[in-house]
Design a protein around this motif. Structure first.
Motif, short mmCIF file in Angstrom:
data_model
loop_
_atom_site.label_atom_id
_atom_site.label_comp_id
_atom_site.label_asym_id
_atom_site.label_seq_id
_atom_site.Cartn_x
_atom_site.Cartn_y
_atom_site.Cartn_z
N GLY A 1 7.38 1.86 -0.48
CA GLY A 1 6.53 0.84 -1.09
C GLY A 1 7.19 0.22 -2.31
O GLY A 1 7.13 -1.01 -2.51
N TRP B 1 -2.99 12.69 1.11
CA TRP B 1 -2.31 11.40 1.18
C TRP B 1 -1.01 11.46 1.97
O TRP B 1 -0.30 10.48 2.09
CB TRP B 1 -2.08 10.83 -0.23
CG TRP B 1 -3.35 10.81 -1.01
CD1 TRP B 1 -3.62 11.48 -2.16
CD2 TRP B 1 -4.55 10.10 -0.68
NE1 TRP B 1 -4.91 11.25 -2.57
CE2 TRP B 1 -5.50 10.40 -1.68
CE3 TRP B 1 -4.93 9.25 0.36
CZ2 TRP B 1 -6.80 9.88 -1.67
CZ3 TRP B 1 -6.22 8.74 0.38
CH2 TRP B 1 -7.13 9.05 -0.62
N THR B 2 -0.68 12.62 2.47
CA THR B 2 0.54 12.74 3.29
C THR B 2 0.25 13.46 4.62
O THR B 2 0.71 13.01 5.66
CB THR B 2 1.64 13.51 2.52
OG1 THR B 2 1.87 12.86 1.28
CG2 THR B 2 2.94 13.50 3.31
N GLY C 1 5.22 5.16 -2.84
CA GLY C 1 6.37 6.01 -2.55
C GLY C 1 7.61 5.13 -2.60
O GLY C 1 7.54 3.95 -2.94
N ALA D 1 13.02 10.22 8.31
CA ALA D 1 12.66 11.42 7.55
C ALA D 1 13.48 11.63 6.28
O ALA D 1 13.63 12.75 5.81
CB ALA D 1 12.76 12.67 8.44
N ILE E 1 0.86 -1.20 0.00
CA ILE E 1 0.00 0.00 0.00
C ILE E 1 0.88 1.23 0.00
O ILE E 1 1.60 1.50 0.95
CB ILE E 1 -0.95 -0.02 1.21
CG1 ILE E 1 -1.85 -1.26 1.09
CG2 ILE E 1 -1.82 1.23 1.25
CD1 ILE E 1 -1.88 -2.13 2.27
C1 LIG Z 1 9.17 19.17 1.10
C2 LIG Z 1 9.96 17.93 1.43
C3 LIG Z 1 11.33 17.96 1.31
C4 LIG Z 1 12.07 16.82 1.60
N1 LIG Z 1 13.42 16.85 1.40
C5 LIG Z 1 14.13 15.72 1.51
C6 LIG Z 1 15.47 15.66 1.06
O1 LIG Z 1 15.99 16.65 0.52
N2 LIG Z 1 16.15 14.50 1.22
C7 LIG Z 1 15.59 13.39 1.79
O2 LIG Z 1 16.27 12.37 1.92
N3 LIG Z 1 14.29 13.40 2.18
C8 LIG Z 1 13.55 14.52 2.04
N4 LIG Z 1 12.23 14.52 2.35
C9 LIG Z 1 11.64 13.31 2.96
C10 LIG Z 1 11.38 12.23 1.90
O3 LIG Z 1 10.72 12.80 0.79
C11 LIG Z 1 10.51 11.14 2.52
O4 LIG Z 1 11.15 10.67 3.71
C12 LIG Z 1 10.29 9.94 1.61
O5 LIG Z 1 10.07 10.31 0.27
C13 LIG Z 1 9.11 9.15 2.16
O6 LIG Z 1 8.86 8.00 1.38
P1 LIG Z 1 7.72 6.99 1.85
O7 LIG Z 1 7.67 5.91 0.85
O8 LIG Z 1 7.94 6.65 3.29
O9 LIG Z 1 6.37 7.85 1.83
P2 LIG Z 1 5.60 8.50 0.59
O10 LIG Z 1 6.55 8.91 -0.45
O11 LIG Z 1 4.72 9.55 1.16
O12 LIG Z 1 4.75 7.29 0.02
C14 LIG Z 1 3.55 6.86 0.62
C15 LIG Z 1 2.52 6.64 -0.46
O13 LIG Z 1 1.31 6.14 0.13
C16 LIG Z 1 0.23 6.65 -0.61
N5 LIG Z 1 -0.99 6.53 0.18
C17 LIG Z 1 -1.37 7.25 1.26
N6 LIG Z 1 -2.55 6.82 1.72
C18 LIG Z 1 -2.94 5.81 0.90
C19 LIG Z 1 -4.08 4.94 0.88
N7 LIG Z 1 -5.07 5.03 1.78
N8 LIG Z 1 -4.15 4.00 -0.10
C20 LIG Z 1 -3.18 3.87 -1.03
N9 LIG Z 1 -2.07 4.66 -1.04
C21 LIG Z 1 -1.96 5.61 -0.07
C22 LIG Z 1 0.66 8.09 -0.87
O14 LIG Z 1 -0.07 8.68 -1.92
C23 LIG Z 1 2.14 7.92 -1.19
O15 LIG Z 1 2.36 7.78 -2.58
C24 LIG Z 1 11.44 15.64 2.05
C25 LIG Z 1 10.05 15.61 2.14
C26 LIG Z 1 9.31 16.74 1.83
C27 LIG Z 1 7.81 16.69 1.90
#
Ligand SMILES: Cc1cc2nc3c(=O)[nH]c(=O)nc-3n(C[C@H](O)[C@H](O)[C@H](O)COP(=O)(O)OP(=O)(O)OC[C@H]3O[C@@H](n4cnc5c(N)ncnc54)[C@H](O)[C@@H]3O)c2cc1C
Length: 454
Positions: free
Chosen positions: A45, A392-393, A42, A433, A39
């Motif tokens: 996933g 979603w975030t 990102g 993070a 799920i």
């Molecule tokens: C403005 C900003 C700047 C950043 N800068 C940096 C940086 O320079 N360097 C760095 O290393 N990190 C940085 N980060 C942090 C980094 O982007 C995140 O730690 C990382 O991308 C998170 O990945 P993830 O897969 O955990 O979450 P996500 O990328 O948020 O993936 C989770 C996914 O789940 C989906 N989802 C949510 N709810 C549901 C649902 N009910 N059903 C199905 N799908 C769902 C979402 O749409 C999303 O696509 C930054 C973040 C932000 C917002």
């Protein structure tokens, strides 16, 4: 429109695991015949899905948005790739994201934070690097002295205490406010009142310089996604689990699998956007409530031509409102286009999200005028992020608030019945993070599922 989209999705879901095409070649030759639902598409996933698929699982990724990548989100509407989510690979040496960039032939641009100019209330001032070091040293010293109570001390209180040290007496309150905002609030996406020193201290880092991806961070997500079965606009709203397997509800349909990997962001978990049955254990519920979801937003401004020093990578703005438009990366060296970016965090970022794009642009321009003079040309156009408003975030990334032990991340990461696994940036204690932390968390849970399936 929405109804027809839902019915198309429902149709696809009805026969999903049954369709040989969607099972993919890898799944057809599956050694273990196991099915997994991931799920969120990102980076966490995608890492989990890729690891599971490579190991012979039949995998489907369910993504709520119409795009993949999550917080890797590159916008190209200003004629060049601009990242609204993550920009930097933090520590490029031995970093798995650097390896992915190489694998997908993505160029990197090393980022030198010391290449900076800081503008104070009286104009340009060159003491910035030295001031950063004095402040950082004083804070580090304070943290060493208070090693055993870091969780209980807010960054704000720590700054109040070190403010009296001789080395910091020479700095004005506005300079201290600027340094606290630049070093802490921007980095952790949280106000110094909420952020604990344990939050400042947590995690570890890869070595080497930081780098940005001139062609866009989304290229990493797109590269990893190749060959995976991903359904977009597939909103998961319920996960049922037992020791035998999982049932995941999407658009009124239920998908059955052996395992689920949940990577939805902490902000979405806090909002309760997915119901769990049986309900989440108290330890996990408490961790979701206790961990902080911070806010960092970007405003990119595009100008007719550069009016700033083209080779300077970072501009700082000291002002009486410490958290407003304090940090400005210069995108000209990366993109060849006259583009500046403002990063805002915490309460000010939240206020900015309430404004229209035009008013965000105006506010950013007025801040720039205090740095470069009233005669600079206005921006031609702008784009900006609003991660708090993003359903979603619901925030940018996680942090440790005061009185929350780092163990909360481990509680968040704990699996349910060895059937539902949790990954994502907030679940990672060593690299929270970050993109690489999220990537590693996805790989970790996939390995746990693989080990369980043996
Ligand atoms: C403005 C900003 C700047 C950043 N800068 C940096 C940086 O320079 N360097 C760095 O290393 N990190 C940085 N980060 C942090 C980094 O982007 C995140 O730690 C990382 O991308 C998170 O990945 P993830 O897969 O955990 O979450 P996500 O990328 O948020 O993936 C989770 C996914 O789940 C989906 N989802 C949510 N709810 C549901 C649902 N009910 N059903 C199905 N799908 C769902 C979402 O749409 C999303 O696509 C930054 C973040 C932000 C917002």
């Amino acid at each position: 429109m929405l109804t027809s989209r839902r019915s198309i999705l429902t149709g696809i879901l009805s026969g999903l695991f049954a369709l040989p095409l969607l099972k993919g070649a890898r799944a057809a030759s599956s050694a273990n015949g196991r099915k997994a639902l991931v799920i969120g598409a990102g980076i966490a996933g995608l890492a989990a899905a890729k690891t599971l698929a490579d190991s012979g699982f039949s995998v489907i990724v369910l993504e709520a948005r119409s795009r993949i990548g999550g917080r890797l989100h590159t916008d190209r509407s200003l004629g060049t790739p601009l990242d609204l989510g993550a920009s930097w690979i933090h520590g490029t040496r031995a970093n798995p994201i650097t390896e992915l960039a190489q694998r997908f032939s993505q160029p990197l641009f090393d980022w030198d934070y010391d290449n900076e100019e800081v503008f104070d209330l009286t104009g340009h001032d060159g003491r910035s690097v030295e001031r950063f070091e004095i402040f950082a040293d004083a804070l580090e010293g304070f943290m060493e002295e208070n090693e055993t109570s870091l969780s209980r001390i807010s960054a704000k209180n720590a700054i109040r205490k070190i403010r009296q040290q001789r080395s910091l007496l020479q700095l004005t309150d506005d300079e201290i406010g600027f340094l606290a905002h630049s070093l802490l609030e921007q980095e952790f996406a949280a106000s110094t009142t909420e952020l604990s020193l344990a939050g400042v201290d947590e995690g570890t880092a890869f070595g080497g310089p930081d780098a940005v991806l001139p062609d866009g961070y989304d290229k990493i997500a797109l590269g990893v996604s190749q060959g995976l079965t991903i359904l977009t606009e597939a909103v998961v709203d319920r996960i049922e689990h037992s020791s035998k397997g999982v049932s995941v509800s999407v658009a009124g349909k239920v998908l059955e699998a052996d395992y689920a990997v949940c990577t939805v962001p902490l902000g979405a978990l806090k909002a309760g956007s997915i119901a769990f049955s049986p309900p989440l254990p108290d330890t996990k519920r408490r961790a979701i409530d206790a961990l902080g979801m911070g806010l960092l937003d970007k405003v990119y401004l595009s100008f007719p031509e550069p009016f700033w020093h083209e080779t300077v990578l970072n501009f700082g703005r000291i002002s009486t409102t410490h958290d407003a438009f304090a940090y400005w990366p210069n995108l000209f060296p990366v993109t060849g286009k006259p583009i500046l970016c403002a990063l805002n965090a915490g309460a000010f970022a939240l206020e900015l999200e309430k404004l229209s794009e035009e008013n965000r642009r105006r506010a950013a321009f007025e801040a720039l005028q205090t740095m470069f003079g009233r005669d600079i040309p206005p921006p031609v156009t702008s784009i900006s992020s609003a991660w708090q408003q993003d359903k979603w975030t619901q925030g940018s990334y996680s942090f440790l608030p005061v009185d929350v032990a780092p163990g909360a991340r481990t509680a968040l990461a704990a699996n349910l019945n060895s059937r539902v696994f949790f990954a994502g940036e907030a679940t990672v204690a060593d690299y929270p993070a970050t993109v690489h932390g999220a990537w590693l968390s996805g790989q970790r849970v996939a390995q746990e599922a693989i080990a369980h399936a043996r």
